[in-house]
Write a protein that holds these residues in place. Structure first.
Motif, mmCIF file in Angstrom:
data_model
loop_
_atom_site.group_PDB
_atom_site.id
_atom_site.type_symbol
_atom_site.label_atom_id
_atom_site.label_comp_id
_atom_site.label_asym_id
_atom_site.label_seq_id
_atom_site.Cartn_x
_atom_site.Cartn_y
_atom_site.Cartn_z
ATOM 1 N N GLU A 110 21.812 -0.416 -22.448
ATOM 2 C CA GLU A 110 21.843 1.008 -22.087
ATOM 3 C C GLU A 110 21.569 1.211 -20.596
ATOM 4 O OE1 GLU A 110 22.942 3.523 -23.968
ATOM 5 O OE2 GLU A 110 23.373 1.932 -25.413
ATOM 6 N N ARG A 112 22.223 -0.882 -18.190
ATOM 7 C CA ARG A 112 23.428 -1.313 -17.454
ATOM 8 C C ARG A 112 24.552 -0.275 -17.564
ATOM 9 N NH1 ARG A 112 22.401 -7.067 -19.546
ATOM 10 N NH2 ARG A 112 21.279 -7.998 -17.813
ATOM 11 N N LYS A 113 24.721 0.308 -18.750
ATOM 12 C CA LYS A 113 25.737 1.360 -18.926
ATOM 13 C C LYS A 113 25.446 2.541 -18.015
ATOM 14 C CE LYS A 113 27.103 0.681 -23.754
ATOM 15 N NZ LYS A 113 27.005 1.255 -25.104
ATOM 16 N N GLU A 114 24.177 2.956 -17.969
ATOM 17 C CA GLU A 114 23.786 4.091 -17.135
ATOM 18 C C GLU A 114 23.990 3.766 -15.654
ATOM 19 O OE1 GLU A 114 22.236 7.947 -16.158
ATOM 20 O OE2 GLU A 114 23.361 7.065 -17.807
ATOM 21 N N ALA A 116 26.183 1.704 -14.409
ATOM 22 C CA ALA A 116 27.628 1.715 -14.172
ATOM 23 C C ALA A 116 28.154 3.146 -14.106
ATOM 24 C CB ALA A 116 28.343 0.932 -15.273
ATOM 25 N N ARG A 117 27.639 4.021 -14.978
ATOM 26 C CA ARG A 117 28.064 5.421 -14.970
ATOM 27 C C ARG A 117 27.700 6.087 -13.646
ATOM 28 N NH1 ARG A 117 26.328 10.484 -15.540
ATOM 29 N NH2 ARG A 117 24.144 9.893 -15.672
ATOM 30 N N LEU A 118 26.482 5.846 -13.171
ATOM 31 C CA LEU A 118 26.045 6.437 -11.906
ATOM 32 C C LEU A 118 26.835 5.895 -10.718
ATOM 33 C CD1 LEU A 118 22.190 6.520 -12.489
ATOM 34 C CD2 LEU A 118 23.780 8.454 -12.525
ATOM 35 N N LYS A 119 27.142 4.609 -10.760
ATOM 36 C CA LYS A 119 27.942 4.012 -9.683
ATOM 37 C C LYS A 119 29.339 4.624 -9.660
ATOM 38 C CE LYS A 119 29.595 -0.431 -7.978
ATOM 39 N NZ LYS A 119 29.646 -1.879 -8.218
ATOM 40 N N ASN A 120 29.921 4.793 -10.827
ATOM 41 C CA ASN A 120 31.241 5.388 -10.941
ATOM 42 C C ASN A 120 31.227 6.835 -10.444
ATOM 43 O OD1 ASN A 120 33.956 5.619 -11.613
ATOM 44 N ND2 ASN A 120 33.520 6.179 -13.735
ATOM 45 N N LEU A 121 30.194 7.583 -10.824
ATOM 46 C CA LEU A 121 30.049 8.969 -10.381
ATOM 47 C C LEU A 121 29.944 9.042 -8.862
ATOM 48 C CD1 LEU A 121 29.709 11.899 -11.399
ATOM 49 C CD2 LEU A 121 27.243 11.474 -11.443
ATOM 50 N N LYS A 122 29.178 8.160 -8.274
ATOM 51 C CA LYS A 122 29.010 8.115 -6.820
ATOM 52 C C LYS A 122 30.349 7.813 -6.136
ATOM 53 C CE LYS A 122 26.444 5.796 -3.155
ATOM 54 N NZ LYS A 122 25.532 4.713 -2.819
ATOM 55 N N GLN A 124 33.329 8.420 -7.322
ATOM 56 C CA GLN A 124 34.200 9.585 -7.484
ATOM 57 C C GLN A 124 33.858 10.653 -6.437
ATOM 58 O OE1 GLN A 124 33.718 10.785 -11.559
ATOM 59 N NE2 GLN A 124 35.120 9.231 -12.337
#
Length: 137
Positions: A110, A112-114, A116-122, A124
């Motif tokens: 969880e 690592r998923k979070e 990755a989500r934050l990195k992707n958001l940044k 974007q």
């Protein structure tokens, strides 16, 4: 005036950390001296038998144990693992899959998923800003 080039050295604990080995398991000659940058590079490039043996069989320091089990260092502590473990002990834990280990592995997934989500958001947001800047320019 010539400045003398000093040899960069480190404490054995620092060198052991960089090598990924458990300091108390290293030979006395390693623990009792200092390690130069050149010596560290040599150990990494051409590890002696004792270093190959430690990396293969352990005992391994907690960061290595945590990585091999797929948990955080704090997760190890919560599970009661506070000492260095051998490869055999790590494999035994993997086979037994105690409840604490399953829980900590799930938590790490969880985390690592979070991340990755934050990195992707940044990414974007940065991409949108770059597009907006070039549209204005």
């Amino acid at each position: 005036m010539k400045s003398q080039q000093s040899t960069q050295t480190m404490k054995p604990a620092t060198a052991a950390k960089k090598l990924g080995v458990y300091l108390p398991a290293t030979p006395a000659s390693f623990r009792e001296g200092v390690v130069s940058r050149a010596e560290l590079n040599e150990l990494q490039a051409d590890p002696p038998q004792w270093l190959r043996e430690l990396r293969s069989n352990g005992p391994h320091p907690r960061p290595v144990v945590a990585a091999k089990l797929g948990v955080s260092i704090a997760g190890l502590a919560r599970g009661g693992v506070t000492e260095a473990l051998t490869t055999e002990q790590i494999e035994a834990l993997r086979q037994e899959r105690p409840e604490w280990l399953q829980k900590e592995q799930a938590t790490q997934v969880e985390v690592r998923k979070e991340a990755a989500r934050l990195k992707n958001l940044k990414q974007q947001k940065e991409s949108a800003k770059t597009s907006a800047d070039s549209a204005r320019g």
